[in-house]
Design a protein around this motif. Sequence first.
Motif, PDB file in Angstrom:
ATOM      1  N   VAL A   7      44.946  28.400  68.352  1.00  0.00           N
ATOM      2  CA  VAL A   7      44.041  27.516  69.109  1.00  0.00           C
ATOM      3  C   VAL A   7      43.725  28.201  70.432  1.00  0.00           C
ATOM      4  O   VAL A   7      44.618  28.400  71.260  1.00  0.00           O
ATOM      5  CB  VAL A   7      44.674  26.139  69.361  1.00  0.00           C
ATOM      6  CG1 VAL A   7      43.714  25.260  70.171  1.00  0.00           C
ATOM      7  CG2 VAL A   7      45.003  25.469  68.047  1.00  0.00           C
ATOM      8  N   GLY A   8      42.437  28.548  70.625  1.00  0.00           N
ATOM      9  CA  GLY A   8      42.014  29.160  71.883  1.00  0.00           C
ATOM     10  C   GLY A   8      41.506  30.567  71.682  1.00  0.00           C
ATOM     11  O   GLY A   8      42.039  31.321  70.859  1.00  0.00           O
ATOM     12  N   GLY A  13      44.513  34.106  72.915  1.00  0.00           N
ATOM     13  CA  GLY A  13      44.103  33.760  71.554  1.00  0.00           C
ATOM     14  C   GLY A  13      43.571  34.951  70.784  1.00  0.00           C
ATOM     15  O   GLY A  13      43.967  35.185  69.633  1.00  0.00           O
ATOM     16  N   PRO A  36      35.963  26.286  70.638  1.00  0.00           N
ATOM     17  CA  PRO A  36      34.604  25.738  70.565  1.00  0.00           C
ATOM     18  C   PRO A  36      33.494  26.750  70.838  1.00  0.00           C
ATOM     19  O   PRO A  36      32.415  26.622  70.296  1.00  0.00           O
ATOM     20  CB  PRO A  36      34.604  24.643  71.638  1.00  0.00           C
ATOM     21  CG  PRO A  36      35.751  24.955  72.531  1.00  0.00           C
ATOM     22  CD  PRO A  36      36.744  25.720  71.737  1.00  0.00           C
ATOM     23  N   ALA A  72      35.385  24.740  66.955  1.00  0.00           N
ATOM     24  CA  ALA A  72      35.749  23.325  67.087  1.00  0.00           C
ATOM     25  C   ALA A  72      36.736  23.159  68.230  1.00  0.00           C
ATOM     26  O   ALA A  72      37.401  24.108  68.648  1.00  0.00           O
ATOM     27  CB  ALA A  72      36.389  22.828  65.790  1.00  0.00           C
ATOM     28  N   VAL A  74      40.091  21.284  69.321  1.00  0.00           N
ATOM     29  CA  VAL A  74      41.247  20.587  68.752  1.00  0.00           C
ATOM     30  C   VAL A  74      41.555  19.371  69.629  1.00  0.00           C
ATOM     31  O   VAL A  74      41.654  19.493  70.848  1.00  0.00           O
ATOM     32  CB  VAL A  74      42.472  21.526  68.679  1.00  0.00           C
ATOM     33  CG1 VAL A  74      43.720  20.767  68.262  1.00  0.00           C
ATOM     34  CG2 VAL A  74      42.192  22.670  67.711  1.00  0.00           C
ATOM     35  N   THR A 147      41.716  33.299  93.512  1.00  0.00           N
ATOM     36  CA  THR A 147      40.317  33.005  93.169  1.00  0.00           C
ATOM     37  C   THR A 147      39.478  32.726  94.406  1.00  0.00           C
ATOM     38  O   THR A 147      38.365  33.224  94.548  1.00  0.00           O
ATOM     39  CB  THR A 147      40.259  31.791  92.214  1.00  0.00           C
ATOM     40  OG1 THR A 147      41.031  32.098  91.055  1.00  0.00           O
ATOM     41  CG2 THR A 147      38.841  31.466  91.799  1.00  0.00           C
ATOM     42  N   MET A 226      45.544  26.022  88.804  1.00  0.00           N
ATOM     43  CA  MET A 226      45.224  25.853  87.383  1.00  0.00           C
ATOM     44  C   MET A 226      46.359  25.073  86.703  1.00  0.00           C
ATOM     45  O   MET A 226      47.526  25.259  87.017  1.00  0.00           O
ATOM     46  CB  MET A 226      45.057  27.215  86.713  1.00  0.00           C
ATOM     47  CG  MET A 226      43.924  28.030  87.308  1.00  0.00           C
ATOM     48  SD  MET A 226      43.427  29.411  86.267  1.00  0.00           S
ATOM     49  CE  MET A 226      44.798  30.515  86.418  1.00  0.00           C
ATOM     50  N   GLY A 261      49.914  32.847  76.798  1.00  0.00           N
ATOM     51  CA  GLY A 261      48.913  32.754  77.865  1.00  0.00           C
ATOM     52  C   GLY A 261      49.248  31.641  78.846  1.00  0.00           C
ATOM     53  O   GLY A 261      50.424  31.314  79.072  1.00  0.00           O
ATOM     54  N   ASP A 262      48.208  31.023  79.392  1.00  0.00           N
ATOM     55  CA  ASP A 262      48.391  30.059  80.488  1.00  0.00           C
ATOM     56  C   ASP A 262      49.103  28.778  80.071  1.00  0.00           C
ATOM     57  O   ASP A 262      49.428  27.951  80.922  1.00  0.00           O
ATOM     58  CB  ASP A 262      47.027  29.699  81.113  1.00  0.00           C
ATOM     59  CG  ASP A 262      46.489  30.809  82.002  1.00  0.00           C
ATOM     60  OD1 ASP A 262      47.158  31.853  82.120  1.00  0.00           O
ATOM     61  OD2 ASP A 262      45.401  30.636  82.573  1.00  0.00           O
ATOM     62  N   CYS A 278      45.650  37.165  83.293  1.00  0.00           N
ATOM     63  CA  CYS A 278      45.327  37.849  82.035  1.00  0.00           C
ATOM     64  C   CYS A 278      46.286  39.002  81.792  1.00  0.00           C
ATOM     65  O   CYS A 278      46.512  39.391  80.662  1.00  0.00           O
ATOM     66  CB  CYS A 278      43.867  38.275  81.983  1.00  0.00           C
ATOM     67  SG  CYS A 278      43.424  39.502  83.154  1.00  0.00           S
ATOM     68  N   GLN A 279      46.864  39.529  82.877  1.00  0.00           N
ATOM     69  CA  GLN A 279      47.807  40.632  82.657  1.00  0.00           C
ATOM     70  C   GLN A 279      49.027  40.163  81.865  1.00  0.00           C
ATOM     71  O   GLN A 279      49.667  40.974  81.204  1.00  0.00           O
ATOM     72  CB  GLN A 279      48.225  41.279  83.963  1.00  0.00           C
ATOM     73  CG  GLN A 279      49.050  40.411  84.857  1.00  0.00           C
ATOM     74  CD  GLN A 279      49.328  41.073  86.191  1.00  0.00           C
ATOM     75  OE1 GLN A 279      50.220  41.906  86.279  1.00  0.00           O
ATOM     76  NE2 GLN A 279      48.567  40.739  87.189  1.00  0.00           N
TER      77      GLN A 279
END
Length: 371
Positions: A7-8, A13, A36, A72, A74, A147, A226, A261-262, A278-279
């Motif tokens: 998922v992702g 992902g 999606p 899609a 989820v 950011t 986040m 991941g996150d 992302c690292q």
Amino acid sequence: MSHVAIVGAGFAGVWSAAAAARVRGESDLRITLVAPGEHLVLRPRLHRLDPGWARVPLKGFLEPIGVTHLRAQVTEIDTDARRLVTDDRTIGYDRLVLAAGSGLARPALPGAEHLFDIDTDEGAARLADRLRGLDDYTVVVVGSGFTGLELATELAERGKVVLVERADVVGPDLGPGPRPQIESALSELGIDVRLDSTVTAVDETGAVLLDGTRVAADAVVWTGGMRASRLTLQIPAERDRLGRLHVDRHLRAADAVFAAGDVAAAQADPSHHVLQSCQFATPMGKAAGHNAAADLLGVPLVDFAPDPYVTCLDLGTAGAVYTTGWDREVQLDGAEGKDLKRTILEVIEPPLDDTEEILRQAGVQSNGVSG
Ligand SMILES: Cc1cc2nc3c(=O)[nH]c(=O)nc-3n(C[C@H](O)[C@H](O)[C@H](O)COP(=O)(O)OP(=O)(O)OC[C@H]3O[C@@H](n4cnc5c(N)ncnc54)[C@H](O)[C@@H]3O)c2cc1C
């Protein structure tokens, strides 16, 4: 036929999908990635406000490695029945990799609907549209984390920027290591820094700060923290304060469920958990995808073992600052730092339409270069 569902379609992902495809070999293991959108969005490129540059077509990555992309969202995960529910169907799985990432923690303040963000490609596109054609804009950037600093220094090239920070220093989470470089860049770029403050209300014409001051602005951009996807709530495992799942060294979060991941609070080394970046998302994706497939095929699992932590912060026309270690010791700054940042922003783009190269990179369990 066994089935790995992912998922992702962020860094975690897509690299899960590639690592699972690499382990699959000649077996009949089925791999489905559910997300999606049509693109992998390279979020580290979004501060440049060129959303097209941040979008990588998933087709060119997934098709060559024989992974099905189901477009899609989820809505539900039933870990007892091993099934995912989307708007229009139910999908069974034998192993799941949850890689649904993170989203901006949005504030509940008056006029919050007027806030801009660069959390997604759509968010960055909306801000770019707002500023396009304005000769001399004013933007309020709320938050001076990674950011906020990258966006503020980028925007300062073409307009006026007011940077609002709740703490009494800029970049509080980045620690004292790179602060001299950050402060000198903010001053060189003429950014108006307001410490010990925050935005208490927003409307179409600007923001009100904590002390009641009104700042007229063309856009107010929220860059607070986040939070992990709310899908994590549906996995029977403990979570940390960011909503991330606790995982073991194989990135297993629960029975038949891996997380990367996150959404995952993996141990990066004996004394630190990974950061949402992302690292870490890329090597976590590779380990989780490998392990989900390996668990079904009776192949040995791998431990998650990322490269040492580094960070490279873009400072617009003032260069960039590159640090190593958890204390963020500065190694490069100015133009040299900027050259490295340019390289990082290039190499995070995965190979496309090249089966051999995608599977080769999926087999390199640590990242090599990170942003
Ligand atoms: C502006 C910005 C700049 C950044 N800069 C850097 C940087 O310089 N260096 C760095 O290391 N990190 C940086 N990061 C952090 C980094 O981008 C993230 O840590 C990374 O994208 C996490 O990858 P991920 O795969 O876990 O999740 P995401 O990138 O969040 O991807 C999640 C995926 O899951 C999909 N998804 C979500 N919910 C569902 C659902 N219900 N059903 C199906 N699919 C779903 C999404 O559509 C998406 O495809 C930055 C982030 C931002 C926002």
